[in-house]
Each structure stands twice: as structure tokens, then as C-alpha cells.
Design a protein around this motif. Structure first.
Motif, PDB file in Angstrom:
ATOM      1  N   ALA A   1     -36.375 -33.242  -5.559  1.00 32.35           N
ATOM      2  CA  ALA A   1     -35.351 -34.277  -5.730  1.00 32.35           C
ATOM      3  C   ALA A   1     -35.812 -35.349  -6.707  1.00 32.35           C
ATOM      4  O   ALA A   1     -34.996 -35.927  -7.439  1.00 32.35           O
ATOM      5  CB  ALA A   1     -35.008 -34.888  -4.379  1.00 32.35           C
TER       6      ALA A   1
ATOM      7  N   HIS B   1     -27.794 -29.787  -8.715  1.00 36.98           N
ATOM      8  CA  HIS B   1     -28.309 -30.409  -7.492  1.00 36.98           C
ATOM      9  C   HIS B   1     -28.823 -29.377  -6.496  1.00 36.98           C
ATOM     10  O   HIS B   1     -29.173 -29.728  -5.372  1.00 36.98           O
ATOM     11  CB  HIS B   1     -27.236 -31.284  -6.854  1.00 36.98           C
ATOM     12  CG  HIS B   1     -26.984 -32.547  -7.617  1.00 36.98           C
ATOM     13  ND1 HIS B   1     -25.958 -33.411  -7.328  1.00 36.98           N
ATOM     14  CD2 HIS B   1     -27.639 -33.080  -8.685  1.00 36.98           C
ATOM     15  CE1 HIS B   1     -25.989 -34.426  -8.170  1.00 36.98           C
ATOM     16  NE2 HIS B   1     -26.994 -34.253  -9.002  1.00 36.98           N
TER      17      HIS B   1
ATOM     18  N   VAL C   1     -30.402 -30.096  -2.742  1.00 36.98           N
ATOM     19  CA  VAL C   1     -31.217 -31.305  -2.566  1.00 36.98           C
ATOM     20  C   VAL C   1     -30.375 -32.575  -2.678  1.00 36.98           C
ATOM     21  O   VAL C   1     -30.908 -33.658  -2.926  1.00 36.98           O
ATOM     22  CB  VAL C   1     -32.373 -31.349  -3.595  1.00 36.98           C
ATOM     23  CG1 VAL C   1     -33.316 -30.184  -3.388  1.00 36.98           C
ATOM     24  CG2 VAL C   1     -31.838 -31.388  -5.019  1.00 36.98           C
ATOM     25  N   ARG C   2     -29.066 -32.468  -2.476  1.00 40.05           N
ATOM     26  CA  ARG C   2     -28.222 -33.655  -2.600  1.00 40.05           C
ATOM     27  C   ARG C   2     -28.604 -34.739  -1.587  1.00 40.05           C
ATOM     28  O   ARG C   2     -28.626 -35.931  -1.921  1.00 40.05           O
ATOM     29  CB  ARG C   2     -26.750 -33.266  -2.442  1.00 40.05           C
ATOM     30  CG  ARG C   2     -26.161 -32.572  -3.662  1.00 40.05           C
ATOM     31  CD  ARG C   2     -24.727 -32.155  -3.425  1.00 40.05           C
ATOM     32  NE  ARG C   2     -24.639 -31.138  -2.373  1.00 40.05           N
ATOM     33  CZ  ARG C   2     -23.495 -30.585  -1.979  1.00 40.05           C
ATOM     34  NH1 ARG C   2     -22.348 -30.968  -2.526  1.00 40.05           N
ATOM     35  NH2 ARG C   2     -23.492 -29.663  -1.029  1.00 40.05           N
TER      36      ARG C   2
ATOM     37  N   GLN D   1     -31.595 -35.175  -0.089  1.00 38.62           N
ATOM     38  CA  GLN D   1     -32.900 -35.718  -0.478  1.00 38.62           C
ATOM     39  C   GLN D   1     -32.785 -36.602  -1.721  1.00 38.62           C
ATOM     40  O   GLN D   1     -33.460 -37.628  -1.838  1.00 38.62           O
ATOM     41  CB  GLN D   1     -33.893 -34.584  -0.747  1.00 38.62           C
ATOM     42  CG  GLN D   1     -34.301 -33.801   0.477  1.00 38.62           C
ATOM     43  CD  GLN D   1     -33.348 -32.665   0.809  1.00 38.62           C
ATOM     44  OE1 GLN D   1     -32.265 -32.567   0.235  1.00 38.62           O
ATOM     45  NE2 GLN D   1     -33.744 -31.792   1.719  1.00 38.62           N
ATOM     46  N   LEU D   2     -31.901 -36.205  -2.640  1.00 36.46           N
ATOM     47  CA  LEU D   2     -31.699 -36.993  -3.856  1.00 36.46           C
ATOM     48  C   LEU D   2     -31.114 -38.356  -3.526  1.00 36.46           C
ATOM     49  O   LEU D   2     -31.541 -39.381  -4.072  1.00 36.46           O
ATOM     50  CB  LEU D   2     -30.780 -36.227  -4.814  1.00 36.46           C
ATOM     51  CG  LEU D   2     -30.447 -36.897  -6.140  1.00 36.46           C
ATOM     52  CD1 LEU D   2     -31.705 -37.099  -6.967  1.00 36.46           C
ATOM     53  CD2 LEU D   2     -29.438 -36.052  -6.919  1.00 36.46           C
TER      54      LEU D   2
END
Length: 383
Positions: free
Chosen positions: A202, A222, A243-244, A246-247
């Protein structure tokens, strides 16, 4: 009338002064230790820790500092695991990354572009990577960037990050590739290890988004490609990891980090972490002068965690019991204060935390059959 004299030094002068201050903190003859994505993800997980933010921003080697303080870190990747990971990555990237590109569904991996990203220093490599990303997006062909260098501003200082690979799709989409040596059994990897890889990836996605924002026709995927050995073999297999979440967490937490310059400006004059000229007692005093935010989770993410735990235990800080407990106790900051409030010896009887503590103490006494103890615990202020 010009107001330049009242507006403070220009940004360039401020940046130069900050670099000099940070260099003085780690020692004049000590090269800065660069941050990587794993450390940055751990820093984002604990944005309230000024100690880690300052030491990482100054490039201090926290592992060496922990050894000098007598509290060495006991975690990290073994040499065997490191060598195994390098061997597996070399296999995945052999022949121009043919195996990796096949995992992405590329019909003719040999036709993919693999630009040379060599340049002088991290700044030069980051600039060369940004140029290669723009050129690949305009070319409209499959492109593999092997160990690109990405730049990200963290707490007012630049951090240089090096993902395993970034693949540019013909349509201009950029995908981060994470290559790990832990196995993927029956199509699934260990959740804890996959989660750590997702948090690390991320950070790379966040850095790529800044380049994509100024690159026409570019977009950042993503979902990152996690490449691992298949079952118990050494053959690579892959899984797309979203990983949206976590991002979003990483972006929010990094935005909360106090700027390194603000932390450094609050330190006493002459303070530094020069391990070549300072004794262990002097280093301990310097470290303890910077506020920390210790939690048991730090033990698996920060080299100074054992030192911070020892200090938290010696002062009876409730942080040693975990973030969840700390959050429930409100204004009660020490274990002695918590026990005193539970016994009815101190604390505001209208404080919900105090009320809950006294009720818990009373229930515990009743469960143990100690009515006399219960009366002592109840105290005059207990409802």
C-alpha cells in the motif's frame, strides 16, 4: 512594502537547515539509514510516536541504537530466509521477467519492454523511474520495471522506496508486484504474512499515485500482485490482493504524523544520538527526551520496542498493557493509579472509568468469596 523579512526563511533555507539538524542528531560521520516500505508501514501504524518519527526521519540506525542501549531487538529476517527470498525473486524475474509476465496473462513476455533504471543516487533513480513510467504509459506496451525507485514525502522529509517490480499495462494501468518467499498453499497464503505484504505494498501504491497524478493516461491499480512459491515447490504462483483498505489507513496515518522539523526544534540544544561519541547513559537520556507512544504491538515492528517497554514498565505506565486497555482507562495513566482508583482510594467517583474499575473489583472480590475484601474495595465513594 515587502514583508519578506517577517515571513521567515524561504522553504529552501528551511530544508537545508533541517537536513543539517538531522545530520547532527545522528552524528557527523554517520550515514543516514534509509526508510523502507516495511518501516514506513510500521510508522504509519503508530503515528503518535514522535520518537520513532524523529529517529526514522534523521536516518538513525535504530537496531544499532537499541544494542547500544542494552536492549537489542530480537526480530528480523534470518539469513537463510533472506537468501531463499533472493533466489526465488531471481527465478521469477529470469529471462526478462517472463514467468512474472505470464502470471499477468501476457501472451508474449519476450515482447515486453524492460527499461534500464540505473542512475546516480536515490534522487536520480526516482527521477529515472518517473520518466520510465511516463514513457511506458505513452508507448502502450507491456513494460516491466525491475526494482524501480519511488519518492514519497513523509512528515516533511523525502523517503525513497524500492518495490520488487511495477508492471505497466498497455492501457496505462500500473500494478505493484510483491515477491515473497512464503508459500501459497492451495491458492491461499498465511493471512498474517499476506496482510503484512499488503500493508507494505500500500505504501508503494501511495507513492505511485503521486506520479500518476501528473502523468496523462496513467492509473494505479489498487490490487497488487502477490507472487509466492506454489505449495511446497519453488514454482511461482500469484494472487491479486486488494489493498484499498490498507491504502486508506496508510494515507490517513501518514497525514497525522507530526513534521520532523517540529519535533527536532523542540529538542534541547546539543542533544544527539551519535553512537560513536556518546555513552549508553547519554544515549538513553537523549532517547528518553523524545516522547514515545509505546504499545505491545511495537515489539514486532520497532527495534527500540524493548527499551520503550522497559521504561513503560519502570514508570508503571498503562501503555504497557496495550492500546485497548489504555483507551478504556481515560485519564488514569499509571497502573498504581488504576489500582488505587479500583480500591476507592482515589479517583473521581463520577468518572466512568473509575466506576467500571470499582465495579470490576467488587465483582472479583465476590467471585473469590471475600466479602471483607469487598467492603475494603468498595470504599466510601463507590456507588
Amino acid at each position: 512594502m515587502s514583508t519578506s523579512l517577517d515571513s521567515g526563511p524561504p522553504p529552501q533555507a528551511q530544508a537545508t537547515a533541517l537536513r543539517r539538524r538531522l545530520a547532527a542528531l545522528r552524528g557527523p560521520s554517520t550515514a543516514p539509514r534509509p526508510l523502507d516500505a516495511r518501516a514506513l508501514a510500521a510508522l504509519a501504524a503508530n503515528p503518535g510516536c514522535r520518537r520513532r518519527a524523529l529517529l526514522d526521519g534523521a536516518g538513525v540506525d535504530k537496531a544499532a541504537l537499541a544494542r547500544a542501549l542494552g536492549s537489542p531487538a530480537v526480530f528480523g529476517q534470518s539469513q537463510f530466509a533472506f537468501m531463499r527470498g533472493n533466489a526465488f525473486e531471481a527465478r521469477v524475474k529470469a529471462e526478462g521477467g517472463a514467468a512474472l509476465l505470464r502470471l499477468l496473462g501476457v501472451a508474449d513476455p519476450q515482447a515486453a519492454l524492460v527499461p534500464d533504471l540505473a542512475a546516480a543516487g536515490p534522487e536520480g533513480r526516482a527521477a529515472r523511474t518517473a520518466l520510465a513510467l511516463r514513457e511506458a504509459t505513452q508507448a502502450g506496451a507491456w513494460t516491466l520495471l525491475d526494482h524501480p525507485m519511488l519518492a514519497l514525502q513523509v512528515a516533511g522529509s523525502p523517503v525513497y522506496l524500492e518495490p520488487d517490480a511495477v508492471v505497466v499495462h498497455p492501457g496505462g494501468r500500473w500494478t505493484v508486484v510483491e515477491i515473497k518467499s512464503f508459500p501459497m498453499l492451495d491458492g491461499s497464503a498465511d493471512p498474517s504474512k499476506a496482510g503484512a505484504a499488503a500493508r507494505q505494498a500500500a505504501v508503494y501504491v501511495l507513492a505511485l499515485e503521486h506520479i500518476a497524478a501528473v502523468t496523462k493516461g496513467a492509473s494505479v491499480d489498487h490490487s497488487v500482485l502477490l507472487v509466492c512459491p506454489k505449495d511446497f515447490s519453488n514454482l511461482p504462483t500469484a494472487s491479486a490482493v486488494d489493498v484499498r483498505r490498507q491504502l486508506s489507513v496508510t494515507r490517513r496515518q501518514l497525514a497525522r504524523l507530526t513534521r520532523v522539523g517540529e519535533i527536532a526544534s523542540a529538542l534541547p540544544d546539543g542533544l544527539d544520538f551519535d553512537m560513536e561519541s556518546r555513552s549508553s547513559d547519554e544515549l538513553a537520556s537523549a532517547v528518553d527526551s523524545v516522547p514515545s507512544a509505546y504499545a505491545p504491538e511495537c515489539l514486532s515492528a520497532c527495534e527500540l520496542a524493548f527499551h520503550c517497554r522497559e521504561r513503560a514498565r519502570s514508570t508503571g505506565a498503562v501503555e504497557a498493557l496495550g492500546r485497548a486497555v489504555r483507551g478504556e482507562l481515560g485519564g488514569l495513566s499509571t497502573i498504581a493509579g488504576v489500582l488505587s482508583a479500583a480500591r476507592g482510594e482515589s479517583g473521581d467517583p463520577d468518572d466512568p472509568a473509575v466506576v467500571a474499575l470499582r465495579r470490576a473489583a467488587r465483582l472479583r472480590a465476590e467471585a473469590l468469596g471475600g466479602r471483607a475484601t469487598d467492603d475494603a474495595v468498595r470504599g466510601p465513594g463507590c456507588r
